[in-house]
Scaffold this motif. Sequence first.
Motif, mmCIF file in Angstrom:
data_model
loop_
_atom_site.group_PDB
_atom_site.id
_atom_site.type_symbol
_atom_site.label_atom_id
_atom_site.label_comp_id
_atom_site.label_asym_id
_atom_site.label_seq_id
_atom_site.Cartn_x
_atom_site.Cartn_y
_atom_site.Cartn_z
ATOM 1 N N ARG A 174 28.003 29.229 89.705
ATOM 2 C CA ARG A 174 27.309 30.327 90.398
ATOM 3 C C ARG A 174 28.259 31.081 91.326
ATOM 4 N N LEU A 175 29.186 30.360 91.979
ATOM 5 C CA LEU A 175 30.125 31.019 92.888
ATOM 6 C C LEU A 175 31.128 31.885 92.126
ATOM 7 N N ARG A 176 31.486 31.482 90.915
ATOM 8 C CA ARG A 176 32.472 32.240 90.139
ATOM 9 C C ARG A 176 31.843 33.374 89.336
ATOM 10 N N SER A 177 30.525 33.441 89.276
ATOM 11 C CA SER A 177 29.853 34.457 88.471
ATOM 12 C C SER A 177 29.419 35.631 89.335
ATOM 13 N N ALA A 178 29.572 36.816 88.797
ATOM 14 C CA ALA A 178 29.108 38.014 89.501
ATOM 15 C C ALA A 178 27.588 38.074 89.470
ATOM 16 N N PRO A 179 26.961 38.589 90.514
ATOM 17 C CA PRO A 179 25.500 38.688 90.504
ATOM 18 C C PRO A 179 25.016 39.656 89.439
ATOM 19 N N LEU A 180 23.812 39.444 88.963
ATOM 20 C CA LEU A 180 23.231 40.306 87.942
ATOM 21 C C LEU A 180 22.916 41.683 88.511
ATOM 22 N N ALA A 181 23.246 42.712 87.737
ATOM 23 C CA ALA A 181 22.934 44.076 88.187
ATOM 24 C C ALA A 181 21.434 44.325 88.167
ATOM 25 N N ALA A 182 20.737 43.727 87.193
ATOM 26 C CA ALA A 182 19.285 43.868 87.096
ATOM 27 C C ALA A 182 18.730 42.603 86.447
ATOM 28 N N LYS A 183 17.524 42.215 86.840
ATOM 29 C CA LYS A 183 16.914 41.003 86.308
ATOM 30 C C LYS A 183 16.340 41.190 84.916
ATOM 31 N N GLY A 184 16.064 42.431 84.534
ATOM 32 C CA GLY A 184 15.492 42.674 83.219
ATOM 33 C C GLY A 184 13.985 42.476 83.219
ATOM 34 N N PHE A 185 13.389 42.782 82.077
ATOM 35 C CA PHE A 185 11.938 42.677 81.954
ATOM 36 C C PHE A 185 11.508 41.216 82.075
ATOM 37 N N LEU A 186 10.594 40.940 83.028
ATOM 38 C CA LEU A 186 10.102 39.593 83.307
ATOM 39 C C LEU A 186 11.231 38.617 83.647
ATOM 40 N N GLY A 187 12.357 39.174 84.111
ATOM 41 C CA GLY A 187 13.467 38.332 84.542
ATOM 42 C C GLY A 187 14.183 37.617 83.418
ATOM 43 N N TRP A 188 14.232 38.237 82.215
ATOM 44 C CA TRP A 188 14.825 37.537 81.068
ATOM 45 C C TRP A 188 16.318 37.303 81.258
ATOM 46 N N ARG A 189 16.999 38.202 81.981
ATOM 47 C CA ARG A 189 18.428 38.002 82.217
ATOM 48 C C ARG A 189 18.681 36.783 83.109
ATOM 49 N N VAL A 190 17.788 36.534 84.039
ATOM 50 C CA VAL A 190 17.917 35.346 84.890
ATOM 51 C C VAL A 190 17.766 34.081 84.062
ATOM 52 N N VAL A 191 16.801 34.097 83.136
ATOM 53 C CA VAL A 191 16.590 32.933 82.265
ATOM 54 C C VAL A 191 17.817 32.681 81.401
ATOM 55 N N VAL A 192 18.373 33.776 80.825
ATOM 56 C CA VAL A 192 19.566 33.633 79.977
ATOM 57 C C VAL A 192 20.747 33.134 80.795
ATOM 58 N N ARG A 193 20.941 33.668 82.006
ATOM 59 C CA ARG A 193 22.045 33.223 82.865
ATOM 60 C C ARG A 193 21.899 31.752 83.225
#
Length: 276
Positions: A174-193
């Motif tokens: 998590r410290l080495r990863s850049a934050p997500l620009a957008a969470k996407g619909f229903l937060g799907w990008r968060v789930v994938v990350r």
Amino acid sequence: MRKERDGISVEWVKLELLRTAYATRGGLLAARDPRFVIGWYLIFAVVPWFTHNITVLAALFTVCAAAVFLSRVGPLVLGLFVIGFVLESLYVLFAAWLFGGDMSTVLALVVLTLKLATISLASMAAFVSLDPEKLSDGLLSMHAPAMLSFGVSYGYRMLPVLMEEFHTVVDGHRLRSAPLAAKGFLGWRVVVRTATTLVQAFYPLMLNTAKRTRTTVEALETKGFTYAAEHPDGRRIRLAHLRADHRDVLLIAVTLLLVAASFALGHAYPLQAGVG
């Protein structure tokens, strides 16, 4: 509101797992001889498979549920069981409806669900009440292989190490990863990350665990662990603290009495599934 949100967190889950693994809550079975606790569990692990009578299985389920309450099983394990049991019950009803089954189909599925639920409750009550040392000594005194009893004890003791290692690896990702620009619909990008991070954390977790395991094994062998575990004198010294008293015998006697009463109740009020 903040207090309720903090009540269920990663740290709380970790603490609950450790309390469960190390039997810190006490309860009915925690003070009993581990050999009798294992015997108590085996009774409820075997007996449900000898009947299809729903009345008997419901009575056995009730006995095990009371044992879980008296054994002070933690909310995490109990909550997971309740969720699984509710979902399994809904699945039974849905499966019977989907395949055009009648009441006999539902009863047959209920029988299997009750059997598995009874064994699960007995497992929770027994193994939540046994810390790694007691469980390992109980298995060894019942002439289980020395490596099996050691593996059980070592697996329990590695649990907090694995949890800390996993937390460290995930925090590093998590410290080495850049934050997500957008969470996407229903937060799907968060789930994938999150899923990607968990997969990427697996290999370093296993590698670090293997290093710790090798160090531990070498230290134990240097101290003569294998010889001491297999030699009769070493076993006798290790198991000298095990003492059974009348309360342990009473536990088994009451358990057998309750099992007999369950079968008597099933004979008086039979509710049989339609099995051949």
